[in-house]
Design an enzyme around this catalytic site. Structure first.
Site, short mmCIF file in Angstrom:
data_model
loop_
_atom_site.label_atom_id
_atom_site.label_comp_id
_atom_site.label_asym_id
_atom_site.label_seq_id
_atom_site.Cartn_x
_atom_site.Cartn_y
_atom_site.Cartn_z
N ASP A 125 0.79 -1.23 0.00
CA ASP A 125 0.00 0.00 0.00
C ASP A 125 0.82 1.28 0.00
O ASP A 125 0.27 2.37 -0.16
CB ASP A 125 -0.97 0.00 1.21
CG ASP A 125 -0.25 -0.23 2.54
OD1 ASP A 125 -0.79 -0.94 3.42
OD2 ASP A 125 0.88 0.30 2.72
N HIS A 140 6.57 -7.86 -1.36
CA HIS A 140 5.48 -8.32 -2.24
C HIS A 140 5.08 -7.28 -3.27
O HIS A 140 3.97 -7.31 -3.79
CB HIS A 140 4.27 -8.74 -1.39
CG HIS A 140 4.56 -9.92 -0.51
ND1 HIS A 140 3.82 -10.23 0.59
CD2 HIS A 140 5.55 -10.85 -0.57
CE1 HIS A 140 4.31 -11.32 1.18
NE2 HIS A 140 5.37 -11.71 0.49
N GLY A 208 2.13 -6.81 13.08
CA GLY A 208 0.91 -6.83 12.28
C GLY A 208 0.91 -7.87 11.18
O GLY A 208 0.34 -7.65 10.11
N ASN A 234 1.10 -7.46 18.05
CA ASN A 234 -0.07 -8.04 17.39
C ASN A 234 -1.13 -8.26 18.46
O ASN A 234 -0.80 -8.69 19.56
CB ASN A 234 0.33 -9.39 16.74
CG ASN A 234 -0.69 -9.84 15.71
OD1 ASN A 234 -1.89 -9.86 15.99
ND2 ASN A 234 -0.22 -10.16 14.51
C1 BV8 Z 1 6.88 -18.16 -3.54
C2 BV8 Z 1 0.68 -9.55 -2.52
C3 BV8 Z 1 8.01 -19.68 -4.89
C4 BV8 Z 1 -0.53 -9.41 -3.36
C5 BV8 Z 1 0.80 -11.58 -1.18
C6 BV8 Z 1 7.60 -21.99 1.92
C7 BV8 Z 1 8.59 -21.30 1.21
C8 BV8 Z 1 8.24 -20.57 0.07
C9 BV8 Z 1 6.92 -20.53 -0.37
C10 BV8 Z 1 5.95 -21.19 0.33
C11 BV8 Z 1 6.29 -21.93 1.47
N1 BV8 Z 1 5.15 -22.48 1.95
C12 BV8 Z 1 4.11 -22.10 1.16
C13 BV8 Z 1 4.56 -21.35 0.16
C14 BV8 Z 1 3.74 -20.78 -0.90
C15 BV8 Z 1 3.20 -19.39 -0.57
C16 BV8 Z 1 2.74 -19.26 0.85
O1 BV8 Z 1 3.46 -18.76 1.71
N2 BV8 Z 1 1.50 -19.68 1.13
C17 BV8 Z 1 0.96 -19.57 2.47
C18 BV8 Z 1 -0.47 -19.03 2.40
C19 BV8 Z 1 1.01 -20.94 3.11
N3 BV8 Z 1 4.21 -18.38 -0.84
C20 BV8 Z 1 4.28 -17.89 -2.10
O2 BV8 Z 1 3.60 -18.26 -3.02
C21 BV8 Z 1 5.33 -16.82 -2.34
N4 BV8 Z 1 6.04 -17.15 -3.53
O3 BV8 Z 1 7.27 -18.72 -2.59
O4 BV8 Z 1 7.25 -18.50 -4.80
C22 BV8 Z 1 8.77 -19.62 -6.14
C23 BV8 Z 1 10.14 -19.84 -6.09
C24 BV8 Z 1 10.83 -19.82 -7.25
C25 BV8 Z 1 10.18 -19.56 -8.47
C26 BV8 Z 1 8.81 -19.31 -8.49
C27 BV8 Z 1 8.09 -19.34 -7.32
C28 BV8 Z 1 4.68 -15.47 -2.61
C29 BV8 Z 1 3.93 -14.99 -1.41
C30 BV8 Z 1 3.39 -13.55 -1.65
C31 BV8 Z 1 1.93 -13.60 -1.98
N5 BV8 Z 1 1.41 -12.23 -2.11
N6 BV8 Z 1 0.34 -10.33 -1.36
C32 BV8 Z 1 -1.62 -8.65 -2.66
O5 BV8 Z 1 -1.35 -7.88 -1.71
O6 BV8 Z 1 -2.77 -8.83 -3.09
S1 BV8 Z 1 0.60 -12.33 0.32
C33 BV8 Z 1 -0.46 -11.52 1.33
O7 BV8 Z 1 -0.29 -12.16 2.61
C34 BV8 Z 1 -0.13 -10.06 1.58
O8 BV8 Z 1 1.10 -9.62 1.05
C35 BV8 Z 1 -0.02 -10.04 3.09
O9 BV8 Z 1 0.72 -9.02 3.54
C36 BV8 Z 1 0.63 -11.36 3.28
C37 BV8 Z 1 0.80 -11.84 4.66
O10 BV8 Z 1 -0.38 -11.62 5.34
P1 BV8 Z 1 -0.30 -10.61 6.58
O11 BV8 Z 1 0.32 -9.34 6.13
O12 BV8 Z 1 0.33 -11.31 7.72
O13 BV8 Z 1 -1.82 -10.32 6.81
P2 BV8 Z 1 -2.85 -11.25 7.58
O14 BV8 Z 1 -4.20 -10.74 7.23
O15 BV8 Z 1 -2.52 -12.69 7.35
O16 BV8 Z 1 -2.55 -10.96 9.12
C38 BV8 Z 1 -2.78 -9.67 9.65
C39 BV8 Z 1 -2.26 -9.72 11.06
O17 BV8 Z 1 -2.43 -8.42 11.62
C40 BV8 Z 1 -3.03 -10.68 11.97
O18 BV8 Z 1 -2.10 -11.40 12.75
C41 BV8 Z 1 -3.86 -9.74 12.86
O19 BV8 Z 1 -4.02 -10.27 14.16
C42 BV8 Z 1 -2.98 -8.53 12.90
N7 BV8 Z 1 -3.69 -7.27 13.17
C43 BV8 Z 1 -4.98 -6.93 12.89
N8 BV8 Z 1 -5.19 -5.65 13.29
C44 BV8 Z 1 -4.02 -5.20 13.81
C45 BV8 Z 1 -3.05 -6.22 13.73
N9 BV8 Z 1 -1.78 -6.08 14.16
C46 BV8 Z 1 -1.45 -4.89 14.71
N10 BV8 Z 1 -2.32 -3.85 14.82
C47 BV8 Z 1 -3.60 -3.97 14.39
N11 BV8 Z 1 -4.46 -2.95 14.51
#
Ligand code: BV8
Length: 266
Positions: A125, A140, A208, A234
Site C-alpha cells: 500500500d 510483495h 501486524g 499483534n
Molecule cells: C513463492 C501480494 C516460490 C498481493 C501476497 C515456503 C517457502 C516458500 C513458499 C511457500 C512456502 N510455503 C508455502 C509457500 C507458498 C506461498 C505461501 O506462503 N502460502 C501460504 C499461504 C502458506 N508463498 C508464495 O507463493 C510466495 N512465492 O514462494 O514463490 C517460487 C520460487 C521460485 C520460483 C517461483 C516461485 C509469494 C507470497 C506472496 C503472496 N502475495 N500479497 C496482494 O497484496 O494482493 S501475500 C499476502 O499475505 C499479503 O502480502 C499479506 O501481507 C501477506 C501476509 O499476510 P499478513 O500481512 O500477515 O496479513 P494477515 O491478514 O494474514 O494478518 C494480519 C495480522 O495483523 C493478523 O495477525 C492480525 O491479528 C494482525 N492485526 C490486525 N489488526 C491489527 C493487527 N496487528 C497490529 N495492529 C492492528 N491494529
C-alpha cells in the site's frame, strides 16, 4: 493499558535502546487502522468503531488468497484487475496511521544514534513510505505500480479508476498490478536485502503479520536461529509467537508510539 503490557513495553524499549541494527517485518495489520482490510481473520475486531462498518463490506465476497494468483488473472483478468484497482484507490485514499509514523520515527532515532532499521514489508500500500520511512523493502511489490504483461515495463497509473478492465498497456499487453502473487517469486533485490538484514540484525521485530506467508515469515526464524531477541506487536497470537521473546499484545497504532517514546526516554 494493562500493567503487564506496560511492563513488556518497557522491556522491549530497553532491548531497542541497546540495538544497533534492527530488522522489522510488517504485515497487513499495520495498515488495518488506516482502514485497509487484512487478508486473514477479521480486522474489524481490532478497529476503532467508526471504521468497523466499512471493513466487512465488499470483501466478504472476495477471498484475497484466491484472487492474488497468476491463475486467477489468466482466467478472469477483468475481475482481478478491477478488484486490484479498487484496492489501489483505497490505498491512495488511506492515510498512514500512528503505527506507520512511529516506525518512521524509530528508524530516524536509530540512525541518529549510528544504528539502522531495515524495514521489510509484505504490504503493497505504500503507507510506510508516505509516513516517512526510508529504503523500504517491498517484499510483495506495490499496488500503486502496474506492469505490462508483454514487456514487463512498469507504469504508475493516475489516481483515478482505470477506464476499462482489464486495462491495456500502451506496449501491447495487459496491465497487471506490480505485486507478487502466490506462486510467484519475490523480487531478487528484496530477497537479498531481507536475507542480509535478518542475518546481521541484533533485534528482530514482527508487527501486524500472521506470519504464515513464506518466504517473508521465514526471515523471523533466520534471526531467531541466530539467538537474536524477537519482539512481536499483534493483538493475537501468530505463526511466529512460539519463537517470540517479547509479545506486545495490542494494536500497532496504540503500542508503537508508546514503545518509541519509552525507548527515547531511557
Ligand atoms: C513463492 C501480494 C516460490 C498481493 C501476497 C515456503 C517457502 C516458500 C513458499 C511457500 C512456502 N510455503 C508455502 C509457500 C507458498 C506461498 C505461501 O506462503 N502460502 C501460504 C499461504 C502458506 N508463498 C508464495 O507463493 C510466495 N512465492 O514462494 O514463490 C517460487 C520460487 C521460485 C520460483 C517461483 C516461485 C509469494 C507470497 C506472496 C503472496 N502475495 N500479497 C496482494 O497484496 O494482493 S501475500 C499476502 O499475505 C499479503 O502480502 C499479506 O501481507 C501477506 C501476509 O499476510 P499478513 O500481512 O500477515 O496479513 P494477515 O491478514 O494474514 O494478518 C494480519 C495480522 O495483523 C493478523 O495477525 C492480525 O491479528 C494482525 N492485526 C490486525 N489488526 C491489527 C493487527 N496487528 C497490529 N495492529 C492492528 N491494529
Amino acid at each position: 493499558m494493562s500493567d503487564s503490557l506496560d511492563k513488556s513495553i518497557m522491556q522491549a524499549a530497553a532491548v531497542l535502546r541497546l540495538a544497533k541494527s534492527v530488522c522489522m517485518l510488517t504485515g497487513a495489520g499495520v495498515s488495518a487502522e488506516s482502514g485497509l482490510r487484512t487478508f486473514r481473520g477479521s480486522t474489524a475486531d481490532h478497529l476503532p468503531e467508526h471504521l468497523k462498518k466499512d471493513m466487512s463490506a465488499l470483501w466478504k465476497e472476495f477471498d484475497p488468497t484466491t484472487l492474488a494468483t497468476p491463475e486467477a488473472f489468466a482466467e478472469n483478468p477483468e475481475l482481478v484487475s478491477c478488484w486490484y484497482d479498487w484496492r489501489r484507490l483505497g490505498c491512495l485514499a488511506a492515510e498512514p496511521n500512528d503505527g506507520h509514523i512511529a516506525i518512521a520515527k524509530l528508524q530516524d532515532q536509530l540512525a541518529k544514534r549510528g544504528g539502522s532499521l531495515t524495514l521489510l514489508t509484505q504490504n503493497v500500500d505504500g503507507l510506510h513510505q508516505r509516513a516517512g520511512a526510508k529504503d523500504v523493502v517491498e517484499l510483495h511489490g506495490s499496488i500503486t505500480r502496474w506492469r505490462c504483461t508483454k514487456t514487463q515495463r512498469t507504469v504508475v497509473p493516475e489516481p483515478k479508476p482505470f477506464a476499462k478492465f482489464p486495462p491495456q498497456s500502451e506496449f501491447g499487453g495487459l496491465l497487471r498490478p506490480d505485486v507478487v502473487w502466490f506462486g510467484e517469486q519475490l523480487p531478487q533485490e528484496a530477497i537479498i536485502a531481507a536475507s542480509d538484514a535478518s542475518q546481521t540484525c541484533d533485534v528482530f521485530m514482527t508487527i501486524g503479520t500472521s506470519a504464515v506467508v513464506f518466504p517473508a515469515a521465514g526471515f523471523i526464524h533466520v534471526a531467531k536461529r541466530r539467538g537474536v531477541p524477537v519482539i512481536e506487536v499483534n493483538p493475537d497470537d501468530t505463526g511466529a509467537t512460539k519463537v517470540v521473546d517479547i509479545a506486545l499484545r495490542g494494536r500497532s497504532a496504540d503500542i508503537l508510539p508508546r514503545l518509541v517514546e519509552a525507548m527515547i526516554a531511557l
